[in-house]
Design a protein around this motif. Structure first.
Motif, PDB file in Angstrom:
ATOM      1  N   PRO A 117       0.716  -1.112  -0.085  1.00  0.00           N
ATOM      2  CA  PRO A 117       0.014   0.045   0.101  1.00  0.00           C
ATOM      3  C   PRO A 117       0.900   1.335  -0.126  1.00  0.00           C
ATOM      4  O   PRO A 117       2.104   1.184   0.324  1.00  0.00           O
ATOM      5  N   ASN A 118       0.372   2.329  -0.469  1.00  0.00           N
ATOM      6  CA  ASN A 118       0.800   3.638  -0.503  1.00  0.00           C
ATOM      7  C   ASN A 118       2.354   3.707  -1.027  1.00  0.00           C
ATOM      8  O   ASN A 118       3.290   4.264  -0.405  1.00  0.00           O
ATOM      9  N   SER A 119       2.602   2.892  -2.266  1.00  0.00           N
ATOM     10  CA  SER A 119       3.986   2.781  -2.763  1.00  0.00           C
ATOM     11  C   SER A 119       4.218   3.696  -4.035  1.00  0.00           C
ATOM     12  O   SER A 119       5.240   3.447  -4.616  1.00  0.00           O
ATOM     13  N   ARG A 120       3.264   4.744  -4.327  1.00  0.00           N
ATOM     14  CA  ARG A 120       3.656   5.354  -5.547  1.00  0.00           C
ATOM     15  C   ARG A 120       4.722   6.529  -5.313  1.00  0.00           C
ATOM     16  O   ARG A 120       4.803   7.236  -4.122  1.00  0.00           O
ATOM     17  N   THR A 121       5.952   6.663  -6.226  1.00  0.00           N
ATOM     18  CA  THR A 121       6.921   7.649  -5.950  1.00  0.00           C
ATOM     19  C   THR A 121       6.929   8.285  -7.119  1.00  0.00           C
ATOM     20  O   THR A 121       6.214   9.520  -7.371  1.00  0.00           O
ATOM     21  N   THR A 122       7.779   8.088  -8.208  1.00  0.00           N
ATOM     22  CA  THR A 122       7.998   8.837  -9.177  1.00  0.00           C
ATOM     23  C   THR A 122       7.680   8.100 -10.650  1.00  0.00           C
ATOM     24  O   THR A 122       7.568   9.086 -11.722  1.00  0.00           O
ATOM     25  N   GLN A 123       7.571   6.913 -10.633  1.00  0.00           N
ATOM     26  CA  GLN A 123       7.530   6.125 -12.012  1.00  0.00           C
ATOM     27  C   GLN A 123       6.162   6.166 -12.465  1.00  0.00           C
ATOM     28  O   GLN A 123       5.002   6.113 -11.557  1.00  0.00           O
ATOM     29  N   ILE A 124       5.867   6.506 -13.621  1.00  0.00           N
ATOM     30  CA  ILE A 124       4.634   6.624 -14.263  1.00  0.00           C
ATOM     31  C   ILE A 124       4.605   5.607 -15.636  1.00  0.00           C
ATOM     32  O   ILE A 124       5.889   5.228 -16.057  1.00  0.00           O
ATOM     33  N   PHE A 125       3.338   5.303 -16.248  1.00  0.00           N
ATOM     34  CA  PHE A 125       3.560   4.551 -17.466  1.00  0.00           C
ATOM     35  C   PHE A 125       2.293   5.053 -18.322  1.00  0.00           C
ATOM     36  O   PHE A 125       1.093   5.624 -17.671  1.00  0.00           O
ATOM     37  N   ILE A 126       2.342   5.017 -19.494  1.00  0.00           N
ATOM     38  CA  ILE A 126       1.219   5.344 -20.181  1.00  0.00           C
ATOM     39  C   ILE A 126       0.754   4.035 -20.778  1.00  0.00           C
ATOM     40  O   ILE A 126       1.308   2.973 -21.510  1.00  0.00           O
ATOM     41  N   ASN A 127      -0.439   3.721 -20.836  1.00  0.00           N
ATOM     42  CA  ASN A 127      -1.204   2.655 -21.372  1.00  0.00           C
ATOM     43  C   ASN A 127      -1.232   2.465 -23.048  1.00  0.00           C
ATOM     44  O   ASN A 127      -1.666   3.504 -23.618  1.00  0.00           O
ATOM     45  N   TYR A 128      -0.584   1.334 -23.447  1.00  0.00           N
ATOM     46  CA  TYR A 128      -0.743   1.022 -25.077  1.00  0.00           C
ATOM     47  C   TYR A 128      -2.046   0.762 -25.319  1.00  0.00           C
ATOM     48  O   TYR A 128      -2.409   0.938 -26.463  1.00  0.00           O
ATOM     49  N   VAL A 129      -2.544  -0.126 -24.443  1.00  0.00           N
ATOM     50  CA  VAL A 129      -4.025  -0.879 -24.662  1.00  0.00           C
ATOM     51  C   VAL A 129      -4.900  -0.613 -23.648  1.00  0.00           C
ATOM     52  O   VAL A 129      -4.581   0.120 -22.586  1.00  0.00           O
ATOM     53  N   ASP A 130      -6.141  -1.259 -23.726  1.00  0.00           N
ATOM     54  CA  ASP A 130      -7.080  -1.189 -22.809  1.00  0.00           C
ATOM     55  C   ASP A 130      -6.607  -1.995 -21.723  1.00  0.00           C
ATOM     56  O   ASP A 130      -6.375  -3.193 -21.676  1.00  0.00           O
ATOM     57  N   ASN A 131      -6.210  -1.453 -20.317  1.00  0.00           N
ATOM     58  CA  ASN A 131      -5.803  -2.442 -19.238  1.00  0.00           C
ATOM     59  C   ASN A 131      -6.633  -2.048 -18.255  1.00  0.00           C
ATOM     60  O   ASN A 131      -6.199  -1.923 -17.073  1.00  0.00           O
ATOM     61  N   ALA A 132      -7.888  -2.358 -18.339  1.00  0.00           N
ATOM     62  CA  ALA A 132      -8.857  -2.432 -17.395  1.00  0.00           C
ATOM     63  C   ALA A 132      -8.559  -3.196 -16.218  1.00  0.00           C
ATOM     64  O   ALA A 132      -9.098  -2.923 -14.962  1.00  0.00           O
TER      65      ALA A 132
END
Length: 198
Positions: A117-132
């Motif tokens: 839990p609560n582990s978001r820091t600096t890394q991000i991603f852009i979804n290439y496809v529908d990743n529902a």
């Protein structure tokens, strides 16, 4: 009188939501050479993530970094600094999880996190496809790539998952440029001036 006041309050509230949205331009170098794409951040989608993203952009954490995880049937991930000291600083300041309000659709931008839990820091991603399927795992999109920006995003060098994230954390660009010189890169990321549109 009261009706007019209520209308003003509603108008002010709606303006606040619009004012909370902002755009960030990423100037990048891909296999096709220099280019750029713009992401529109929707504060109401994930307020905590949106605020942290703006903080990171303004601190220039995303300047001179590499796209180090690229899976064309899934997503492209980035956000580790080329400076190990910067990685260490932000890793110590994770943000809290928040509800997933929007699905992980193609072109939507989301913070990466671990299973903790609560582990978001600096890394991000852009979804290439529908990743529902990521929605139920707590991955909350906070922005979307605008216009034809995904045509640039899809030209990012496909390195798979070869770069070692631990080594990026501890050695930064020195490791990546030596062992993975073909990686596409972010040159700069900047918050764009407001256009004044309502």
């Amino acid at each position: 009188m009261y009706r007019a006041l209520a209308a003003l309050v509603v108008a002010a509230a709606s303006l606040h939501i619009v004012a909370g949205d902002f755009r960030v331009q990423f100037d990048v170098v891909t296999e096709d050479g220099p280019g750029h794409f713009v992401v529109k951040v929707h504060e109401d989608w994930a307020p905590i993530g949106a605020a942290r993203f703006k903080e990171l952009v303004e601190a220039k954490v995303y300047d001179d970094i590499r796209f180090f995880r690229v899976i064309p049937s899934f997503m492209v991930q980035f956000g580790l600094s080329g400076d190990p000291a910067v990685n260490s600083e932000w890793r110590a300041k994770p943000i809290k999880d928040e509800p997933v309000k929007e699905s992980n659709k193609p072109g939507y931008v989301t913070f990466a996190k671990t299973g903790a839990p609560n582990s978001r820091t600096t890394q991000i991603f852009i979804n290439y496809v529908d990743n529902a399927r990521l929605d139920g795992m707590g991955f909350a999109p906070f922005a979307e790539v605008e216009g034809d920006g995904m045509s640039v995003v899809k030209k990012i060098y496909n390195c798979g998952e070869k770069p070692n994230q631990g080594r990026i954390q501890s050695e930064g660009n020195a490791y990546l440029d030596k062992d993975h010189p073909k990686l596409s890169k972010v040159v700069t990321a900047r918050v764009l001036p407001e256009t004044g549109e309502l």
